[in-house]
Design a protein around this motif. Structure first.
Motif, PDB file in Angstrom:
ATOM      1  N   SER A  60      13.258 -23.430  73.642  1.00  0.00           N
ATOM      2  CA  SER A  60      11.801 -23.464  73.841  1.00  0.00           C
ATOM      3  C   SER A  60      11.309 -22.133  74.400  1.00  0.00           C
ATOM      4  CB  SER A  60      11.414 -24.619  74.773  1.00  0.00           C
ATOM      5  OG  SER A  60      12.021 -24.484  76.049  1.00  0.00           O
ATOM      6  N   TRP A  61      12.099 -21.497  75.280  1.00  0.00           N
ATOM      7  CA  TRP A  61      11.715 -20.177  75.788  1.00  0.00           C
ATOM      8  C   TRP A  61      11.625 -19.177  74.642  1.00  0.00           C
ATOM      9  CZ3 TRP A  61      16.190 -20.164  79.894  1.00  0.00           C
ATOM     10  CH2 TRP A  61      15.921 -21.126  80.870  1.00  0.00           C
ATOM     11  N   GLY A  62      12.596 -19.219  73.765  1.00  0.00           N
ATOM     12  CA  GLY A  62      12.593 -18.302  72.637  1.00  0.00           C
ATOM     13  C   GLY A  62      11.463 -18.581  71.664  1.00  0.00           C
ATOM     14  N   ARG A  63      11.191 -19.856  71.428  1.00  0.00           N
ATOM     15  CA  ARG A  63      10.142 -20.231  70.487  1.00  0.00           C
ATOM     16  C   ARG A  63       8.779 -19.752  70.978  1.00  0.00           C
ATOM     17  NH1 ARG A  63      11.792 -24.857  69.843  1.00  0.00           N
ATOM     18  NH2 ARG A  63      10.656 -25.933  71.511  1.00  0.00           N
ATOM     19  N   VAL A  64       8.501 -19.937  72.257  1.00  0.00           N
ATOM     20  CA  VAL A  64       7.219 -19.506  72.825  1.00  0.00           C
ATOM     21  C   VAL A  64       7.053 -17.988  72.732  1.00  0.00           C
ATOM     22  CG1 VAL A  64       5.901 -19.314  74.966  1.00  0.00           C
ATOM     23  CG2 VAL A  64       6.989 -21.481  74.366  1.00  0.00           C
ATOM     24  N   ASN A 114      13.021 -12.793  61.808  1.00  0.00           N
ATOM     25  CA  ASN A 114      12.431 -11.670  61.082  1.00  0.00           C
ATOM     26  C   ASN A 114      13.277 -10.404  61.157  1.00  0.00           C
ATOM     27  OD1 ASN A 114      10.119 -13.133  60.304  1.00  0.00           O
ATOM     28  ND2 ASN A 114       9.142 -12.749  62.295  1.00  0.00           N
ATOM     29  N   LEU A 115      14.430 -10.485  61.786  1.00  0.00           N
ATOM     30  CA  LEU A 115      15.304  -9.327  61.945  1.00  0.00           C
ATOM     31  C   LEU A 115      16.227  -9.200  60.739  1.00  0.00           C
ATOM     32  CD1 LEU A 115      16.335  -9.955  65.662  1.00  0.00           C
ATOM     33  CD2 LEU A 115      14.520  -8.430  64.843  1.00  0.00           C
ATOM     34  N   GLY A 139       8.730 -15.961  70.634  1.00  0.00           N
ATOM     35  CA  GLY A 139       9.016 -15.411  69.320  1.00  0.00           C
ATOM     36  C   GLY A 139      10.323 -14.622  69.279  1.00  0.00           C
ATOM     37  N   VAL A 140      11.258 -14.997  70.152  1.00  0.00           N
ATOM     38  CA  VAL A 140      12.554 -14.306  70.214  1.00  0.00           C
ATOM     39  C   VAL A 140      13.630 -15.223  69.628  1.00  0.00           C
ATOM     40  CG1 VAL A 140      14.314 -13.311  71.728  1.00  0.00           C
ATOM     41  CG2 VAL A 140      11.885 -12.976  72.237  1.00  0.00           C
TER      42      VAL A 140
END
Length: 319
Positions: free
Chosen positions: A107-111, A10-11, A113-114
């Motif tokens: 997976s860390w980013g997906r959880v 979204n950036l 939203g990064v």
């Protein structure tokens, strides 16, 4: 600047320019914020920082700009997971990661939203990154400074990766002026990442000695070394590198701080990078890209961006 439509998740930056994350403590809040304030994406180099220091740098960058701020982090660093999770907790906008490949970070980013943006050097790794959930990929060629994952030119890799994936492709390596940005777009890149040019800026946290070494560099001064990380590294010839080439045992560390997951312990790369960042450019390691010798001045980020835009428009018009 007429450029491809570019977004990472979204950036949506105003400019398709990402400032490279240069460790250790070359790319801190002042540089990242200055680039973000001009409409690009600024990166704080998290490698080598303690958790509290990274928190402070992110907070400082947020005070300086409302633009897009991310971190760059080496997978090879032993504190990789802690620093990534700290940045996520602090609300970082995106994470760029290289010097190795992590599957867990997606997976860390997906959880959280990064967006996660890995640095890759092959179409195969770019495709795997997209499959795992990468928001974009930085495609880095041999022209780049620091740790390298290939001996192939960015000019060869970018078109292949562009055909292989549908996510944004960010070209990196040897991009120091507006003409190089234009050429990267012709290759199919959606954006560019620039490190060496921004290291030679007023806002860069490199020492004055480090910056002056950039200005004095000639093409023959740019060399490859074997990093204890297990990858080749591109930097400038100095007394330290000459000792490394001679296989001088005197550069071997007496004790190890275990800053890397795996290390040859031939020398301590963190300490070598810190020394040059702090001003001892003869006994430290000075990373740079292939085209460093073309940089002739230390400018503010605002003026660097202004020049890039002018050079881009000049290249586009054929003047």
């Amino acid at each position: 600047m007429k450029n491809p439509e570019f977004s990472i998740g979204n950036l949506i930056p105003e400019l398709p320019i990402i400032q490279g994350g240069m460790a250790i403590r070359i790319s801190t809040a002042s540089l990242a914020a200055a680039v973000a304030e001009e409409g690009g994406i600024g990166l704080i180099a998290a490698t080598g920082m303690a958790v509290d220091e990274l928190k402070q740098e992110i907070a400082k960058a947020r005070d300086l700009t409302k633009g897009i701020i991310g971190i760059n982090i080496m997978y090879a660093a032993s504190q990789f997971a802690n620093l990534v999770k700290t940045a996520i907790d602090e609300g970082i906008d995106l994470i760029v990661t290289g010097a190795g490949f992590s599957r867990d970070i997606f997976s860390w980013g997906r959880v959280a939203g990064v967006p996660i943006v890995p640095i890759v050097s092959t179409p195969k790794l770019a495709m795997l990154s997209q499959k795992l959930g990468a928001a974009a990929v930085v495609v880095e060629g041999k022209e780049a400074g620091g740790h390298l994952g290939t001996t192939v030119s960015m000019k060869e890799i970018v078109p292949m990766v562009k055909q292989a994936v549908s996510i944004p492709v960010i070209a990196a390596g040897g991009i120091i002026d507006g003409k190089a940005i234009k050429d990267a777009f012709k290759l199919g890149a959606d954006a560019v990442q620039m490190g060496t040019r921004f290291a030679a800026s007023n806002e860069s946290n490199a020492s004055e000695e480090f910056k002056r070494m950039y200005l004095a560099a000639k093409a023959e001064d740019v060399v490859l070394i074997n990093s204890p990380v297990g990858l080749p590294g591109r930097g400038l010839l100095n007394s330290f590198v000459q000792r490394l080439f001679r296989d001088d045992d005197g550069i071997r560390p007496e004790k190890c701080d275990n800053c890397l997951k795996k290390c040859s312990r031939r020398f301590c790369i963190f300490k070598a990078l810190i020394m040059s960042q702090q001003g001892d450019v003869e006994n430290g390691l000075v990373f740079s890209g292939e085209r460093v010798g073309e940089i002739k001045d230390i400018l503010s980020v605002k003026d660097i961006i202004k020049n890039l835009l002018f050079e881009f428009e000049t290249a586009e018009s054929g003047v």
